[in-house]
Design a protein around this motif. Structure first.
Motif, PDB file in Angstrom:
ATOM      1  N   GLU A  18       0.766  -1.372  -0.068  1.00  0.00           N
ATOM      2  CA  GLU A  18      -0.117   0.153   0.115  1.00  0.00           C
ATOM      3  C   GLU A  18       0.655   1.259   0.053  1.00  0.00           C
ATOM      4  O   GLU A  18       0.482   2.102  -0.627  1.00  0.00           O
ATOM      5  CB  GLU A  18      -1.130  -0.009   1.262  1.00  0.00           C
ATOM      6  CG  GLU A  18      -2.014  -1.135   1.253  1.00  0.00           C
ATOM      7  CD  GLU A  18      -3.124  -1.020   2.434  1.00  0.00           C
ATOM      8  OE1 GLU A  18      -3.011  -0.023   3.089  1.00  0.00           O
ATOM      9  OE2 GLU A  18      -3.729  -1.898   2.208  1.00  0.00           O
ATOM     10  N   ASP A  19       1.786   1.261   0.566  1.00  0.00           N
ATOM     11  CA  ASP A  19       2.860   2.278   0.877  1.00  0.00           C
ATOM     12  C   ASP A  19       3.385   2.688  -0.369  1.00  0.00           C
ATOM     13  O   ASP A  19       3.413   3.946  -0.916  1.00  0.00           O
ATOM     14  CB  ASP A  19       3.920   2.306   1.908  1.00  0.00           C
ATOM     15  CG  ASP A  19       3.120   2.505   3.436  1.00  0.00           C
ATOM     16  OD1 ASP A  19       2.172   2.868   3.524  1.00  0.00           O
ATOM     17  OD2 ASP A  19       3.972   1.822   4.182  1.00  0.00           O
ATOM     18  N   SER A  20       3.805   1.786  -1.421  1.00  0.00           N
ATOM     19  CA  SER A  20       4.439   1.829  -2.600  1.00  0.00           C
ATOM     20  C   SER A  20       3.552   2.323  -3.616  1.00  0.00           C
ATOM     21  O   SER A  20       3.610   3.211  -4.306  1.00  0.00           O
ATOM     22  CB  SER A  20       4.822   0.436  -2.919  1.00  0.00           C
ATOM     23  OG  SER A  20       5.346   0.760  -4.502  1.00  0.00           O
ATOM     24  N   VAL A  21       2.194   2.005  -3.476  1.00  0.00           N
ATOM     25  CA  VAL A  21       1.055   2.471  -4.412  1.00  0.00           C
ATOM     26  C   VAL A  21       0.804   3.992  -4.057  1.00  0.00           C
ATOM     27  O   VAL A  21       0.659   4.719  -5.029  1.00  0.00           O
ATOM     28  CB  VAL A  21      -0.205   1.605  -4.302  1.00  0.00           C
ATOM     29  CG1 VAL A  21      -1.319   2.175  -4.909  1.00  0.00           C
ATOM     30  CG2 VAL A  21      -0.241   0.155  -4.509  1.00  0.00           C
ATOM     31  N   ARG A  22       0.776   4.062  -2.789  1.00  0.00           N
ATOM     32  CA  ARG A  22       0.500   5.629  -2.522  1.00  0.00           C
ATOM     33  C   ARG A  22       1.399   6.449  -2.992  1.00  0.00           C
ATOM     34  O   ARG A  22       1.329   7.668  -3.746  1.00  0.00           O
ATOM     35  CB  ARG A  22       0.303   5.801  -1.025  1.00  0.00           C
ATOM     36  CG  ARG A  22      -0.755   5.337  -0.457  1.00  0.00           C
ATOM     37  CD  ARG A  22      -0.918   5.798   0.965  1.00  0.00           C
ATOM     38  NE  ARG A  22      -2.046   5.018   1.609  1.00  0.00           N
ATOM     39  CZ  ARG A  22      -1.914   3.943   2.478  1.00  0.00           C
ATOM     40  NH1 ARG A  22      -0.721   3.302   2.758  1.00  0.00           N
ATOM     41  NH2 ARG A  22      -2.908   3.319   2.968  1.00  0.00           N
ATOM     42  N   GLU A  23       2.948   6.138  -2.909  1.00  0.00           N
ATOM     43  CA  GLU A  23       3.890   6.677  -3.341  1.00  0.00           C
ATOM     44  C   GLU A  23       3.782   6.843  -5.089  1.00  0.00           C
ATOM     45  O   GLU A  23       4.041   8.150  -5.667  1.00  0.00           O
ATOM     46  CB  GLU A  23       5.252   6.389  -2.984  1.00  0.00           C
ATOM     47  CG  GLU A  23       6.540   7.141  -3.519  1.00  0.00           C
ATOM     48  CD  GLU A  23       6.389   8.571  -2.770  1.00  0.00           C
ATOM     49  OE1 GLU A  23       7.207   9.363  -3.430  1.00  0.00           O
ATOM     50  OE2 GLU A  23       5.950   8.741  -1.652  1.00  0.00           O
ATOM     51  N   LYS A  24       3.467   5.761  -5.697  1.00  0.00           N
ATOM     52  CA  LYS A  24       3.671   5.841  -7.187  1.00  0.00           C
ATOM     53  C   LYS A  24       2.602   6.558  -7.694  1.00  0.00           C
ATOM     54  O   LYS A  24       2.480   7.200  -8.629  1.00  0.00           O
ATOM     55  CB  LYS A  24       3.664   4.300  -7.640  1.00  0.00           C
ATOM     56  CG  LYS A  24       4.746   3.459  -7.529  1.00  0.00           C
ATOM     57  CD  LYS A  24       6.151   4.307  -7.709  1.00  0.00           C
ATOM     58  CE  LYS A  24       7.408   3.345  -7.298  1.00  0.00           C
ATOM     59  NZ  LYS A  24       8.572   3.982  -7.758  1.00  0.00           N
ATOM     60  N   MET A  25       1.193   6.635  -7.023  1.00  0.00           N
ATOM     61  CA  MET A  25       0.113   7.664  -7.288  1.00  0.00           C
ATOM     62  C   MET A  25       0.598   8.873  -7.345  1.00  0.00           C
ATOM     63  O   MET A  25       0.079   9.816  -8.254  1.00  0.00           O
ATOM     64  CB  MET A  25      -1.047   7.228  -6.258  1.00  0.00           C
ATOM     65  CG  MET A  25      -1.853   5.920  -6.819  1.00  0.00           C
ATOM     66  SD  MET A  25      -2.478   6.063  -8.354  1.00  0.00           S
ATOM     67  CE  MET A  25      -4.018   7.274  -8.065  1.00  0.00           C
ATOM     68  N   LYS A  26       1.578   9.291  -6.237  1.00  0.00           N
ATOM     69  CA  LYS A  26       2.023  10.811  -6.313  1.00  0.00           C
ATOM     70  C   LYS A  26       2.718  11.117  -7.561  1.00  0.00           C
ATOM     71  O   LYS A  26       2.659  12.040  -8.282  1.00  0.00           O
ATOM     72  CB  LYS A  26       2.837  10.823  -5.079  1.00  0.00           C
ATOM     73  CG  LYS A  26       1.767  10.941  -3.792  1.00  0.00           C
ATOM     74  CD  LYS A  26       2.886  11.334  -2.700  1.00  0.00           C
ATOM     75  CE  LYS A  26       2.147  11.346  -1.373  1.00  0.00           C
ATOM     76  NZ  LYS A  26       3.118  11.677  -0.244  1.00  0.00           N
ATOM     77  N   THR A  27       3.486  10.095  -7.961  1.00  0.00           N
ATOM     78  CA  THR A  27       4.449  10.304  -9.161  1.00  0.00           C
ATOM     79  C   THR A  27       3.649  10.306 -10.529  1.00  0.00           C
ATOM     80  O   THR A  27       3.933  11.186 -11.127  1.00  0.00           O
ATOM     81  CB  THR A  27       5.238   9.051  -9.321  1.00  0.00           C
ATOM     82  OG1 THR A  27       6.247   8.907  -8.078  1.00  0.00           O
ATOM     83  CG2 THR A  27       6.246   9.280 -10.476  1.00  0.00           C
ATOM     84  N   ALA A  28       2.575   9.644 -10.613  1.00  0.00           N
ATOM     85  CA  ALA A  28       1.658   9.413 -11.903  1.00  0.00           C
ATOM     86  C   ALA A  28       0.610  10.470 -11.804  1.00  0.00           C
ATOM     87  O   ALA A  28      -0.121  10.518 -12.595  1.00  0.00           O
ATOM     88  CB  ALA A  28       1.239   7.922 -11.882  1.00  0.00           C
ATOM     89  N   PHE A  29       0.365  11.190 -10.443  1.00  0.00           N
ATOM     90  CA  PHE A  29      -0.745  12.275 -10.537  1.00  0.00           C
ATOM     91  C   PHE A  29      -0.910  13.045 -11.488  1.00  0.00           C
ATOM     92  O   PHE A  29      -2.086  13.133 -12.127  1.00  0.00           O
ATOM     93  CB  PHE A  29      -0.459  13.140  -9.037  1.00  0.00           C
ATOM     94  CG  PHE A  29      -1.757  13.816  -9.067  1.00  0.00           C
ATOM     95  CD1 PHE A  29      -3.038  13.554  -8.387  1.00  0.00           C
ATOM     96  CD2 PHE A  29      -1.694  15.269  -9.164  1.00  0.00           C
ATOM     97  CE1 PHE A  29      -3.886  14.296  -8.225  1.00  0.00           C
ATOM     98  CE2 PHE A  29      -2.481  16.174  -8.774  1.00  0.00           C
ATOM     99  CZ  PHE A  29      -3.868  15.715  -8.465  1.00  0.00           C
TER     100      PHE A  29
END
Length: 233
Positions: free
Chosen positions: A51-62
């Motif tokens: 989950e932490d990785s997904v949240r961080e990657k969602m920031k990158t792809a935002f």
């Protein structure tokens, strides 16, 4: 004077700046991700269980996700993670509006906005409006009505221009009808899945309030296209 101002506004040809139709740019980050960074982030989003990785990657792809938010074919592989990872909707809101704006509403609602909404004198005194005002102003829970905070929020529907002016256009729903489009109550004896199974067709998103009575809600769910996500997450 009010009539004159309305006439001037209708005749104005100046471009509109703001409002729901105005394009909004997300807040910029210190480091702008490259196309390679975005592609790598999306690849992780599709398969990662962390989950932490997904949240961080969602920031990158935002920024990329915002650009294609209206393209269902392109976003289908990314946005389903909002259904299984808590906090992604709130994270997107904070990235789009900034921390100050994201925190402002909830921080000031009890002390500022709620009082102004409750001061709704001058409106057409319908039975539904009077009940909401009583519940909003009362410190004692009414078993058959919403609690004070929710009643005050629903009063906002009665402050819409069509409700204040006491008229609505053909096909336009009333404030009372709008309540059912905004929130629906369900007793805890029925599961959320049973409620979703009873939906015959997809419509606009709405809140599902689960509790023993309207004044005693245990949890809220955001229902979108027959999917439910508990809120707050």
């Amino acid at each position: 004077m009010a009539c004159r101002l309305k006439t001037i506004q209708n005749k104005s040809t100046s471009p509109k700046v703001g409002g729901p139709g105005h394009g909004r740019q997300p807040f910029t980050r210190d480091e702008v991700p490259t196309n390679e960074d975005i592609e790598a982030a999306i690849a992780v989003l599709r398969y990662s269980a962390d989950e932490d990785s997904v949240r961080e990657k969602m920031k990158t792809a935002f920024p990329h996700c915002q650009a294609m938010v209206n393209d269902a074919d392109k976003s289908a592989d990314v946005f389903p993670r909002a259904l299984d990872i808590p906090g992604l909707i709130e994270q997107d809101f904070r990235l789009l509006f900034g921390e100050a704006t994201a925190n402002k509403f909830l921080e000031k609602w009890p002390t500022t906005f709620k009082g102004k909404v409750m001061d709704s004198h001058g409106l057409t005194p319908t039975t539904e409006l009077l009940e909401l005002m009583r519940n909003a102003e009362s410190a004692v829970e009414n078993e058959n009505g919403w609690d004070s905070d929710m009643a005050a929020i629903l009063l906002l529907l009665h402050l819409l221009p069509s409700a204040v002016q006491g008229r609505k256009k053909p096909g336009q729903m009333s404030a009372c009808q709008g309540v059912d489009q905004l929130i629906r109550f369900q007793k805890v004896v029925t599961s959320v899945q049973q409620h979703l199974d009873s939906i015959t067709q997809s419509g606009q998103p709405y809140l599902l309030a689960l509790g023993s009575t309207k004044s005693s809600i245990h949890s809220y769910f955001v229902v979108i296209d027959k999917h439910a996500r508990q809120w707050p997450q």
